[in-house]
Write an enzyme that holds these catalytic residues in place. Structure first.
Site, mmCIF file in Angstrom:
data_model
loop_
_atom_site.group_PDB
_atom_site.id
_atom_site.type_symbol
_atom_site.label_atom_id
_atom_site.label_comp_id
_atom_site.label_asym_id
_atom_site.label_seq_id
_atom_site.Cartn_x
_atom_site.Cartn_y
_atom_site.Cartn_z
ATOM 1 N N MET A 96 1.035 -1.203 -0.025
ATOM 2 C CA MET A 96 0.137 -0.050 0.089
ATOM 3 C C MET A 96 0.716 1.180 -0.108
ATOM 4 O O MET A 96 0.700 2.108 -0.721
ATOM 5 C CB MET A 96 -1.022 0.012 1.330
ATOM 6 N N LYS A 130 -1.311 3.233 15.233
ATOM 7 C CA LYS A 130 -1.590 4.418 14.297
ATOM 8 C C LYS A 130 -1.438 5.670 15.147
ATOM 9 O O LYS A 130 -0.824 6.755 14.719
ATOM 10 C CB LYS A 130 -3.135 4.611 13.527
ATOM 11 N N SER A 183 -9.155 2.385 7.156
ATOM 12 C CA SER A 183 -10.146 1.890 6.258
ATOM 13 C C SER A 183 -11.459 2.108 7.071
ATOM 14 O O SER A 183 -12.610 2.020 6.563
ATOM 15 C CB SER A 183 -9.960 0.666 5.664
ATOM 16 N N HIS A 238 -8.431 7.902 2.621
ATOM 17 C CA HIS A 238 -8.447 6.308 2.283
ATOM 18 C C HIS A 238 -8.328 6.010 0.975
ATOM 19 O O HIS A 238 -9.394 6.403 -0.131
ATOM 20 C CB HIS A 238 -9.984 6.048 2.933
#
EC number: 4.2.1.17
Length: 729
Positions: free
Chosen positions: A324, A407, A429, A450
């Site tokens: 990603m 996070k 997400s 996102h």
């Protein structure tokens, strides 16, 4: 001045040569109903000029004609078939009169000549273009086919094969390809376009070029032997059936129309085009596909307006490499924004750089870039294990593991390493942005961003506004997403945001069907072949990852316990507990093996049936209608709730997020377009049959109200004015 309309004018250029110039107010020329009428009037003036020797068509804009005015389409499509047919006959009479002028004609084409713009230049004898040309007939992408003679003239000019390829696929081609196939007669620099066109006209006027012979094939039947015709049209129909399928009637209709018209001259061939165009214009597919085009314009216009006062980030950073992170880094660098990619270990950085290099190598293999360009782009991605260079970045996107504690820690640490005005964004997400913002000293500089996997292919980026996100923060992130070539849609904060919030009720409908004895293979087949999704729910779960879905399902259940908390062990639980995570480890609903190109190919695996039997009632058959209803009602209900709660601002943005983020079938146009096509009252009747299945099937009050008053979600479109008015509009 021979003639002046609102969007074009006609004047003498030099001795006996007139120029017809398209010059609409605004930035582009469109072939709208008013311009078609004005073109007819201008040709009427030309027909009266006894000393006319030649005609040059050109544009005063950066593009010749970008196409018809698609904003008129929905109202035109509501005109009764007979009236629409009459108006098309009128429009075609205008282009026929242009084609039949007793003098040579040339179009000097710069930039875009698409749709009606292409059909206009097909009616001239010669076409001279600039190197930036894009010419073609994209109508089938809008659920219709050429209606101004494109399906008649193009095959007679280029031959059946080249024309079918452009028309059936809705393609446009560049200058080199257009010259190669005979769509244009020459390519010159922009500054030489008009002089070059005049030179060709003079040659035709003097008899050095036989313009009558150039025109003649367009007036006659298509020159094909029976064997050639059989081969061309059989191959074309096979290709269309394979690529477009049954849900998109326009491409196959166009091919069949060209085939039927092949043995006729211009007039009868145009009549056949008319007879095919009109029914297509009245299909739900055309309304849906035109709706998508208009919604796309609306969403992009909204993003442009939002970012007009902010500077696009010049330097970005990604936290967390891997697939990603590497995908985001590649996309940013590829579009010209250098990026620092940070991770805590070398392995992940290598994976991220490998992903970016792999994507660039694909561009190299396709001839889109050369080695120099590849090296230039890859050199703007800077891998690092520390925060070197973070003091210079304008925006940072965090793409670490989907765990709120991790996070928060990463974001809080990063905030201390960047400038006070640097924007931070999280690629979460499902985790609410306002929750992550609690870890920050400057929550106003933070929002959600996102991306969807694979980043380089998926057009959507959800921009999530947290409780404290500032307007400037949102604008900067929207600007960066737009610069990356993405379609940013701003949504408000909640668990799952918009796309995942509406996706998981769909998965819940799937789980309930399996619990009640449905076969996942049949569900996938129905949702793919009948409803039109690119993947059925079982296959989609395997691609997303069963472990990822299992985690997200828990987050959604905590966020919306009344609807999304389940009281039974479902198929996702069963596969997760058996370590069947989908494509990532080769076992999910299917077993996966790599094909010769290294792509995962699904195969049957009997073991999964034993696993599912533990969480399912005995197998029984469900009708296609029930499968579609039970899958779609939970999703549509949640989409409506998101609009009612202000999570998403408009039906247009909701539908584009579904089409671009989830692959919602474009021929349905999105959930709201599908709902409007079905009718809210009919939808309510359908949903009430399943309300016993639980809260996910309870129709929101706002939708019930729409059903009571028979109101659509999109503004009501009125039919275009009568044909007589259209002529002089």
């Amino acid at each position: 001045m021979l003639y002046k309309g609102d969007t074009l004018y006609l004047d003498w250029l030099e001795d006996g040569i007139a120029e017809l110039v398209f010059d609409a107010p605004g930035s582009v020329n469109k072939l709208d109903t008013a311009t078609v009428a004005s073109l007819g009037e201008a040709i009427g003036v030309l027909e009266q000029q006894s000393d006319l020797k030649g005609l040059l068509l050109r544009s005063n804009k950066a593009a010749f004609i970008v196409g018809a005015d698609i904003t008129e389409f929905l109202s035109l499509f509501l005109v009764p078939e007979e009236q629409l047919s009459q108006w098309l006959h009128f429009a075609n009479s205008v282009f026929n009169r242009l084609e039949d002028l007793p003098v040579p004609t040339i179009a000097a084409v710069n930039g875009y000549a698409l749709g009606g713009g292409c059909e206009c230049v097909l009616a001239t004898d010669y076409r001279l273009a600039t190197p930036d040309l894009r010419i073609g007939l994209p109508e089938t992408k809008l659920g219709i086919m050429p209606g101004f003679g494109g399906s008649v003239r193009m095959p007679r000019m280029l031959g059946a094969d080249s024309a079918l390829e452009i028309i059936a696929a809705g393609k446009d081609v560049g200058a080199d390809q257009a010259l190669k196939i005979g769509l244009v007669d020459g390519v010159v620099k922009a500054e030489k376009l008009v002089e070059g066109a005049k030179a060709i006209l003079r040659q035709a006027i003097n008899g050095d070029l036989d313009w009558k012979a150039k025109r003649q094939p367009k007036l006659e039947p298509l020159k094909l032997s029976k064997i050639e015709a059989t081969m061309s049209f059989t191959i074309a129909k096979g290709m269309v059936a394979q690529t477009a399928g049954k849900h998109y009637p326009a491409p196959i209709t166009a091919v069949k129309t060209i085939e039927a018209a092949a043995r006729f001259g211009r007039e009868e061939a145009l009549n056949l085009e008319n007879k095919s165009f009109v029914p297509l214009a009245h299909t739900n597919e055309a309304r849906a596909l035109v709706g998508i085009f208009l919604n796309d314009q609306y969403v992009k216009g909204k993003a442009k307006k939002l970012t007009k006062d902010v500077e696009t980030p010049k330097q970005a950073a990604v936290l967390g490499a891997g697939i990603m992170g590497g995908g985001i880094a590649y996309q940013s660098a590829w579009k010209g924004v250098p990026v620092v990619m940070k991770d805590i270990n070398d392995k992940s950085l290598t994976l991220g750089m490998t992903e970016a290099a792999k994507l660039l190598n694909k561009q190299l293999e396709r001839g889109k870039i050369d080695g120099l360009k590849l090296a230039g782009v890859i050199s703007t991605i800077h891998p690092t294990l520390d925060y070197a260079g973070f003091d210079r970045v304008d925006v940072v996107v965090e793409a670490v593991v989907e765990n709120p504690k991790v996070k928060k820690a990463v974001l809080a640490e990063t905030e201390q390493k960047v400038r006070p005005d640097t924007v931070l964004a999280s690629n979460t997400s499902t985790i609410p942005i306002s929750e992550l913002a609690n870890a920050l000293e400057r929550p106003e500089n933070f929002c959600g961003m996102h991306f969807f996997n694979p980043v380089h292919r998926m057009p959507l980026v959800e921009i999530i506004r947290g409780e404290k996100s500032s307007d400037e923060t949102i604008a900067k992130v929207v600007a960066w997403a737009s610069k990356m070539g993405k379609t940013p849609i701003v949504v408000n904060d909640c668990p799952g945001f918009f796309v995942n919030r509406v996706l998981f009720p769909y998965f819940a409908g799937f789980s309930q069907l399996l619990r009640d004895g449905a076969d996942f293979r049949k569900i996938d087949k129905v949702m793919e072949k009948q409803f039109g999704w690119p993947m059925g729910p079982a296959y989609l779960l395997d691609v997303v990852g069963i472990d990822t879905a299992h985690h997200a399902q828990a987050v959604m259940a905590a966020g919306f316990p009344q609807r999304m908390q389940k009281d039974y062990r479902d198929a996702i639980d069963a596969l997760f507990d058996a370590n069947r995570f989908g494509q990532k480890n080769g076992l999910g609903f299917w077993r996966y093996k790599e094909d010769s190109k290294g792509k995962p190919k699904k195969e049957e695996d009997a073991a999964v049936d034993d696993l599912l039997a533990e969480v399912s009632q005995p197998k029984r058959d469900f009708s296609e209608e029930e499968i579609i209803a039970r899958m779609m009602i939970p999703m549509v209900n949640e989409v409506v709730r998101c609009l009612e709660e202000g999570i998403i601002a408009t039906p247009a943005e909701a539908d584009m997020a579904l089409v671009y983020g989830l692959g919602f079938p474009p021929f349905h146009g999105g959930a709201f377009r599908w709902l409007d096509t079905l009718g809210s009252a009919k939808y309510l009747d359908m949903a009430q049959q399943y309300q016993h299945l639980g809260p996910l099937y309870e129709v929101p009050e706002g939708l019930r109200n729409k059903a009571r008053h028979n109101e659509p979600y999109y503004p009501q479109v009125e039919p275009a004015r009568a044909v007589g008015d259209l002529k002089t509009a």
